[in-house]
Design a protein around this motif. Structure first.
Motif, short mmCIF file in Angstrom:
data_model
loop_
_atom_site.label_atom_id
_atom_site.label_comp_id
_atom_site.label_asym_id
_atom_site.label_seq_id
_atom_site.Cartn_x
_atom_site.Cartn_y
_atom_site.Cartn_z
N PHE A 69 0.81 -1.22 0.00
CA PHE A 69 0.00 0.00 0.00
C PHE A 69 0.84 1.27 0.00
CE2 PHE A 69 -3.25 -2.91 1.79
CZ PHE A 69 -4.27 -2.65 0.87
N PHE A 70 2.15 1.13 -0.17
CA PHE A 70 3.02 2.31 -0.15
C PHE A 70 2.62 3.36 -1.19
CE2 PHE A 70 6.69 4.75 -1.52
CZ PHE A 70 7.17 5.25 -0.31
N PRO A 71 2.38 2.97 -2.45
CA PRO A 71 1.99 4.00 -3.43
C PRO A 71 0.72 4.74 -3.05
CG PRO A 71 2.62 1.96 -4.54
CD PRO A 71 2.50 1.64 -3.08
N SER A 121 4.71 4.07 9.26
CA SER A 121 4.02 5.28 8.79
C SER A 121 4.76 6.54 9.20
CB SER A 121 2.58 5.31 9.34
OG SER A 121 1.83 4.21 8.87
N ILE A 122 5.33 6.54 10.40
CA ILE A 122 6.12 7.68 10.86
C ILE A 122 7.35 7.88 9.95
CG2 ILE A 122 7.65 8.47 12.71
CD1 ILE A 122 5.65 7.20 14.69
N ALA A 123 8.01 6.77 9.61
CA ALA A 123 9.17 6.87 8.72
C ALA A 123 8.76 7.40 7.35
CB ALA A 123 9.81 5.48 8.57
N PRO A 183 -7.35 6.10 -1.24
CA PRO A 183 -6.33 5.14 -0.77
C PRO A 183 -6.60 4.63 0.63
CG PRO A 183 -5.29 7.02 -1.83
CD PRO A 183 -6.73 7.37 -1.66
N ILE A 184 -7.15 5.50 1.49
CA ILE A 184 -7.44 5.10 2.86
C ILE A 184 -8.60 4.11 2.90
CG2 ILE A 184 -8.25 5.96 5.09
CD1 ILE A 184 -6.77 8.58 4.41
N LEU A 185 -9.64 4.39 2.12
CA LEU A 185 -10.81 3.50 2.10
C LEU A 185 -10.44 2.11 1.61
CD1 LEU A 185 -13.53 5.93 0.67
CD2 LEU A 185 -13.25 5.16 3.04
N VAL A 186 -9.48 2.03 0.69
CA VAL A 186 -9.05 0.73 0.17
C VAL A 186 -8.37 -0.08 1.27
CG1 VAL A 186 -7.50 -0.41 -1.45
CG2 VAL A 186 -8.86 1.54 -2.20
N GLN A 187 -7.67 0.58 2.17
CA GLN A 187 -6.91 -0.11 3.21
C GLN A 187 -7.76 -0.58 4.38
OE1 GLN A 187 -3.00 1.81 4.15
NE2 GLN A 187 -3.64 3.31 2.63
N ILE A 188 -8.90 0.05 4.61
CA ILE A 188 -9.71 -0.27 5.79
C ILE A 188 -10.17 -1.73 5.81
CG2 ILE A 188 -11.93 0.19 6.91
CD1 ILE A 188 -11.48 3.13 6.40
N SER A 205 -1.66 9.72 -0.59
CA SER A 205 -2.49 10.34 0.44
C SER A 205 -1.69 11.34 1.25
CB SER A 205 -3.06 9.26 1.35
OG SER A 205 -3.79 9.81 2.41
N TYR A 206 -0.47 10.96 1.67
CA TYR A 206 0.37 11.86 2.45
C TYR A 206 0.74 13.12 1.67
CZ TYR A 206 0.99 8.07 5.83
OH TYR A 206 0.80 7.09 6.77
N LYS A 207 1.07 12.94 0.39
CA LYS A 207 1.43 14.10 -0.45
C LYS A 207 0.24 15.04 -0.60
CE LYS A 207 3.87 13.83 -4.13
NZ LYS A 207 4.35 13.46 -5.47
#
Length: 519
Positions: free
Chosen positions: A353-355, A507-509, A409-414, A360-362
């Motif tokens: 899920f990195f991409p 996630s912090i890294a 991207p967040i919804l996909v991970q839930i 999302s972070y960007k």
């Protein structure tokens, strides 16, 4: 996890916990009072429906179906003292009684109550009738539970009990252990062909040392390789119900299973009161009934082609949870430590899920840069919400920032998170599995509550690092969520908390890398 991810999971968790607490009733059948007789209200034998393709049981062919409580005394299904007979193989130790020829103890050699070399897991709860029997005949019913038996024959893996009825007929009840978590029961009695049937009860509740929770099922199950799993709560058994054409039928809890593996001529029967709600198997005399009694380990259950592995129940997320558990087993085969296996699985999930997370972070970082402009717009159009909305959208468009780009991207991970949650909550592999230092059981809570505090601290740090366009009040609310999660996870399995800690650190890294990287 970013703010939106945390908020989404918090809301989902609230809904899930509320549903489990307020709408799902936990069923705990009351233990019988010591010394009190366990009276039976046995149901009548019911004929199958006319369109039933399975041949009718012998007992259902009576011209006038007898009630199973005909002729039963007040002592029906009461377990009285008798001589113990012990059989064992490499995996189980079974103790039978000459009183009624019932099974009164079944211990698993490879599973301990405390996981530290203590007492073996006991599959038969003390005080609950298990594998007691009633033989239904055209002229009445014979309750075997209160009859004295003698040992007619015993070998290393089998025992045959014998009793003589008042009318002079011989009754034999034979148990045979196989080389696995399996044994068979056979009844023999002089009776006209197709005129008699045996009713063998299952224990109502198994494994006293396994603590249930709102996210695991304890009750009656049945199914087949083709039909899937059907779960029935004890409280839902309000009337006699016959179930045919199944591959298995039994009772289970979070980690263990006792199930009949019936033949086509057998019927799995639900009883409203025997003396507690439960189930039994109705089978012709002179045939063997196979019983599985052991742990819900996939490798063991897969050796049966009737669908027993379905009892490892992950719910509607099985399509995701099953592969995740398979991955944990694979990592364990490489490392020999389930804690390390969970860490490696978490790293793999994060890489996959990195991409999406990166996008999302960007997006959040870009929107946070616009925070001063958004604040000015709110001041300018504070009395005109419509113009404020239009100006905000125009600002996003000008700077090519999409506030929704971070949500998908967040919804996909839930779903993956909740599938992993269900996996770690129900995996018997984690029961008493040590990790390191003070964590000696990944299925139990941290006895010193250190891991929940570490999880809360990493979540707080992540919240502080996450760019946001929130106002100060919203920001404070988000920063308080780690405290809520810390207390919420105090009683959660340490294996699940380990996943959260590793995920938070990764996630912090990732967030640190994005924050330091120039646009």
């Amino acid at each position: 996890m970013d703010n939106k991810m945390v908020l989404a999971i918090v809301l989902s968790a609230i809904v899930l916990f509320s549903y489990q607490i307020f709408f799902i009733e936990m069923d705990e059948p009351p233990l019988p009072v010591d010394g009190a007789p366990a009276k039976v209200a046995e149901p009548t034998l019911q004929a199958p429906a006319q369109n039933d393709a399975v041949p009718a049981l012998p007992a259902t062919q009576f011209s006038s179906s007898p009630s199973l409580d005909q002729g039963l005394s007040d002592q029906s299904l009461r377990i009285v003292d008798g001589r113990d007979v012990v059989l064992e193989n490499d995996l189980i130790i079974a103790t039978f009684s000459t009183s009624g020829g019932h099974l009164q103890s079944l211990r698993l050699k490879e599973h301990q109550e405390d996981g530290r070399g203590g007492a073996m897991v006991e599959m038969i709860r003390a005080g609950y009738p298990a594998f007691t029997s009633v033989i239904a005949t055209p002229t009445g019913n014979i309750d075997l539970a209160g009859l004295p038996f003698t040992v007619e024959q015993q070998t290393d893996n089998s025992v045959t009990f014998h009793t003589l009825l008042p009318d002079g007929r011989d009754v034999r009840k034979q148990y045979t252990l196989s080389g696995a978590y399996e044994f068979s029961i056979r009844y023999d009695m002089e009776c006209a062909p197709g005129a008699c049937a045996a009713v063998t009860t299952l224990p109502v509740e198994i494994v006293a040392n396994v603590k249930g929770d709102t996210f695991s099922f304890e009750g009656i199950v049945h199914g087949s390789a083709d039909a899937g799993l059907d779960k029935i709560k004890y409280s839902d058994v309000s009337a006699v119900r016959d179930i045919r054409n199944i591959g298995y039928g039994g009772v289970m809890d979070k980690y263990f299973l006792i199930a009949f593996l019936p033949s086509p001529q057998d019927t799995f029967r639900l009883f409203p009161d025997i003396p507690q709600r439960g189930a039994a198997l109705v089978s012709p005399l002179g045939t063997s009934v196979t019983v599985f009694a052991g742990p819900k380990l996939k490798g063991i259950l897969n050796t049966y082609d009737v669908g027993l592995s379905q009892t490892i129940d992950y719910g509607f997320l099985s399509i995701l949870a099953a592969p995740l558990m398979q991955a944990i087993r694979w990592f364990y085969s490489l490392t020999g430590n389930y804690g390390v296996a969970i860490i490696l699985l978490t790293v793999c999930i994060k890489i996959i899920f990195f991409p999406l997370s990166h996008k999302s972070y960007k997006s959040m970082k870009k929107i946070s840069v616009l925070a001063p402009e958004l604040k000015k717009l709110k001041e300018k159009f504070k009395n005109d919400p419509q113009k404020l909305n239009t100006a905000t959208m125009e600002l996003y468009k000008t700077h090519k920032a999409n506030p929704l780009s971070g949500c998908l991207p967040i919804l996909v991970q839930i779903p993956v998170f909740f599938a992993l949650y269900k996996t770690l909550m129900n995996a018997i592999e984690l029961r008493h599995a040590p990790f390191a230092l003070w964590i000696n059981d990944l299925s139990a809570l941290d006895p010193y509550y250190i891991t929940p505090v570490i999880m809360g601290a990493t979540m707080f740090l992540q919240q502080k690092m996450t760019p946001t366009a929130m106002d100060p009040v919203q920001r404070k609310i988000m920063l308080s969520l780690p405290i809520v999660f810390t207390f919420l996870f105090m009683t959660f399995p340490s294996g699940l908390i380990l996943y959260w800690i590793v995920n938070n650190v990764l996630s912090i890294a990732q967030q640190y890398y994005i924050n330091k990287r120039p646009d």
